[in-house]
Design an enzyme around this catalytic site. Sequence first.
Site, PDB file in Angstrom:
ATOM      1  N   ASP A  67      13.689  49.842  -3.463  1.00 42.88           N
ATOM      2  CA  ASP A  67      13.380  50.244  -2.087  1.00 42.88           C
ATOM      3  C   ASP A  67      12.224  49.407  -1.528  1.00 42.88           C
ATOM      4  OD1 ASP A  67      13.128  51.556   0.302  1.00 42.88           O
ATOM      5  OD2 ASP A  67      13.082  53.567  -0.546  1.00 42.88           O
TER       6      ASP A  67
ATOM      7  N   HIS B 241      13.679  51.548   3.274  1.00 43.95           N
ATOM      8  CA  HIS B 241      14.011  52.597   4.236  1.00 43.95           C
ATOM      9  C   HIS B 241      13.035  52.609   5.406  1.00 43.95           C
ATOM     10  CE1 HIS B 241      11.228  55.305   1.824  1.00 43.95           C
ATOM     11  NE2 HIS B 241      10.958  55.753   3.032  1.00 43.95           N
TER      12      HIS B 241
ATOM     13  N   SER C 138       5.418  56.512   2.100  1.00 48.01           N
ATOM     14  CA  SER C 138       6.489  55.551   1.836  1.00 48.01           C
ATOM     15  C   SER C 138       5.988  54.145   2.114  1.00 48.01           C
ATOM     16  CB  SER C 138       7.695  55.847   2.732  1.00 48.01           C
ATOM     17  OG  SER C 138       8.315  57.047   2.362  1.00 48.01           O
TER      18      SER C 138
END
Length: 702
Positions: A224, A103, A638
């Site tokens: 991810d 992402h 992240s």
Amino acid sequence: MKRPLNPTSRRKRPCRMPRIAAAILLTALTAIAAPKARADEGMWLPSLIGERIDDMRAKGFRLTAEDIYSVNEASMKDAVVLFNGGCTGELISPEGLLVTNHHCGYGAIQGHSTVEHDYLTHGFWARDRSEELPNEGLWVRRLVRMEEVTDRLAAGETAEKICEEAAEKGRYRTAIEQMYYGNQQFLFVYEQFDDVRLVGAPPSSIGKFGGDTDNWMWPRHTGDFSLFRIYADRENRPAKFSRENVPYRPARYFPVSTKGIREGDFTMIYGFPGNTQQYVTADAVAYVVERSDPMKIDLRTRRLEIISAAQEADAATRIRYAAKHASIANAWKKWQGELLGLQRLGTVAQKKAYEAAFARWAADRPEYAYLLDSLRAAYRSATEGYYLQELCNESVKGIELATLAAALKQYAAKPSEALAERIAKLYRDYDPAIDRRVAVEMLRGLEQYYPRPLPEAYTAETTRCKGVEGYAARLFDASAIVRFDAVEPLLRDTAALRAALQREPVLHLVGIFDRGRIPRNLSNLPVVERWYRPYMKALREFDRERPFYPDANLTLRVAYGQVAGYWYADAVYHRPLTTLDGIIAKDDPTVYDYDIPQRLRACHAAKDYGRWSIPTADGGVTVPVCFLATNHTTGGNSGSPVVNADGELVGINFDRTWRSTMSDLQFDPAICRNIAVDIHYVLFTIDRIGGAEYLLKEMELR
């Protein structure tokens, strides 16, 4: 009438935990002087990690503070980068190979995708260095060093002079950041690399498996990750993109563990957390719970309903709106979990009890006795204006035409090729028909949440246009900037562009409500924040047993904890590991976000897992996919490396559990968990799904 938080039938809300009775809660909290930094709470400055190293080693860490952060020797900090200003990435080879989240790389992957070459759906894997794709505007920063400059500033040195000296004639980028609301200040020196190329990305059905439905949830089965490579000039220094550049040679990179993990193992996260507010008062939390989050959730729900319907109806729209949808939905669902978590914990009541204890302590200390009254008065004076700007940002500025107008206004004031290209890209991913429908809903929402009376300039427009629908139609019908074929000539004639913008209806609308830029948090408004500096000083005197750590502000931090599950509800324990078997159980070819690649199905059917399998309780084998840990994280983490007790990469952080999102305001060790993709699944995907085994050869696998 407000719309439900979850607009689609696939989204399921977890069961609500029962609230603790208010009287019992307040009694218990009054007996406790303050909420302590318990268990694995905290985001610690790397240069001061020596103050925490004994605790880390007691919990299993086997390296030294110098291994984590050193100015004179290569250390882990040299393997961690700020990725494009909003995520973290880590180096995993001596040839500049970098891994971050899917992402985080989503915009770059989308930018290279077309209907004919749909890298979002099918993935992308460079077969050699010549196929790695450059990404204009994508950059990473490595921290060279940090140092406290509080005393230097107090002695009269200016921030400009300190930064200029540290920049070494433009070689480095520098910034001075405040900690504890300015009680301490640190200089950060960075090296920025602007040639960052896409190397590999799994299909979205792996990298974004579960989509918005699974986002922020557990159990999770999302691979991810995405791979990039940093390039430098032949002297290993940053350089603009050039085919003459060579892979960057980092001073340190992370070895990759293939030994696996289990519940109770030590974990450490090294990254760039973006924003927390651990020390704000009850007024700030009450604003979030009672006004801000409910309004923002509802308005984003409306936008997402419209965009999702358009994406489902057309494949090209799905691609063009993929990154926008993900961006809108990420915060939207985070706020839902935050709201539930703060309500479950009774954070407002806890804060009030803590402040009552502080007030009793401060009563006979003249230098501090006024602080809470001053903070409350500041919130009373600032809250309404802040709320109105947040409402404007979510409603009026949620209309994409307003974003286009703002970019064109910026271009008219100062034209540049880079901005022209950005504007062209905005139009490539823009559908006026979708935006018209969004505009109607945003104006309805604006009227619903705006404290009466509405501004006269606005009501005059809606009256003239016979209501919200008519006014929304006029924003587009009377606009000169809806389509790029009309805008493109104006980019070559800035005088004509400025004249067109003066007549632009959407800019008139923005002008009615826009109060200018505001800080991310209500508490950072100058009229409020001025009182937090003495308040933080007072708290550290009042609560001497509490280990204070500075709020996150997108500077490099260390968090540590362990692999751990948690009790989600009565008699429901969430184990900390998920596997490929769980992906197969969720697989659904009729739903885009759950339609896994056929190759993954075939690998599971044949148990073709290569080196990346682990044994199961029934004597079989599977591939670990994701795990939970107790590390304190937030946005910006992240892509952060999750390392084991020996500093080896065991996972890539990408999320928190839904009710953990309140940890930006209060960390609950019983339930707050970060979510990471297991490095086994990353390696398995590179090898068995991507067929890019050559990449594994440049890693140090242990």
